[in-house]
Write an enzyme that holds these catalytic residues in place. Sequence first.
Site, PDB file in Angstrom:
ATOM      1  N   SER A  82       1.106  -1.357  -0.162  1.00  0.00           N
ATOM      2  CA  SER A  82       0.332  -0.010  -0.478  1.00  0.00           C
ATOM      3  C   SER A  82       1.146   1.039  -0.216  1.00  0.00           C
ATOM      4  O   SER A  82       1.940   0.771  -0.037  1.00  0.00           O
ATOM      5  CB  SER A  82      -0.267   0.434   1.302  1.00  0.00           C
ATOM      6  OG  SER A  82      -1.462   1.457   1.235  1.00  0.00           O
ATOM      7  N   TYR A  88      -1.946  -0.140  10.539  1.00  0.00           N
ATOM      8  CA  TYR A  88      -1.984  -0.483   9.487  1.00  0.00           C
ATOM      9  C   TYR A  88      -0.508  -0.415   8.215  1.00  0.00           C
ATOM     10  O   TYR A  88       0.017  -1.455   8.021  1.00  0.00           O
ATOM     11  CB  TYR A  88      -3.371   0.707   8.503  1.00  0.00           C
ATOM     12  CG  TYR A  88      -3.277  -0.221   7.230  1.00  0.00           C
ATOM     13  CD1 TYR A  88      -3.479  -1.723   6.962  1.00  0.00           C
ATOM     14  CD2 TYR A  88      -3.062   0.540   6.065  1.00  0.00           C
ATOM     15  CE1 TYR A  88      -3.738  -1.612   5.516  1.00  0.00           C
ATOM     16  CE2 TYR A  88      -3.050   0.236   4.548  1.00  0.00           C
ATOM     17  CZ  TYR A  88      -3.787  -1.140   4.417  1.00  0.00           C
ATOM     18  OH  TYR A  88      -3.722  -1.493   3.068  1.00  0.00           O
TER      19      TYR A  88
END
Length: 229
Positions: free
Chosen positions: A131, A144
């Site tokens: 990501s 995250y």
Amino acid sequence: MSVHVVTGAGSGIGASLTSRLLDRGDAVIAVVRDAGRARQLSAELPGIATLVGDLENPGRLAWALSKQTLPERIDSLVHAAGTVDLGGVADLTAASWQKQIAVNLLAPAELTRLFLPVLRVSAARVVFVNSGAGLRANPEWSAYAASKHGLKALADSLRAEEHANGVHVTTVYPGRTATPMQQKVHQQEGAEYHPERFIDPDSVARSILTAIDLPRDAEITDLSIRPGR
């Protein structure tokens, strides 16, 4: 016929990739959390095979896989599963941290370890769907982003360790992509969700295919993808 093991095959980028692989006649083995999900996915994607292993409990993956028939050949292992839970450092609980670290980092590490003997024999490609958060951390994204920064480190180490064994490693860093996870992120951010503003999951899937299909004399190591609109 090439053989691919995919996590997150039932949603988002993983689902788009799986559909493309099946459409071209490749074999896909999806890692799913339980037998019920295996039956559901088999009905949704005819021709898919499954292995049951709960990514939220990576310490049990070795036991779970030992009870099942594993492929003798793997041409690619694609880690596309992920989970996200936004919140400030002052608010995120240990349970939230543990779940994101388990699914996004520990499970890919353990699955790769367990499949590594076959990956070496097959001179396979390992793809980590990371990501933009794996390159930078923004407010509310600490857990995250930490899991994805760790995933980058895992991929970089694996690439250096296994290059001599013919295993190629690619990390893909998609920007915001129109997936159910992105919809969840918008709900957590309190923002209106407009999927047309973001990357289509199939565009990321096509990029992964490029990395998987590349001739053996070359290797895509890192690939960043950003919304084009």
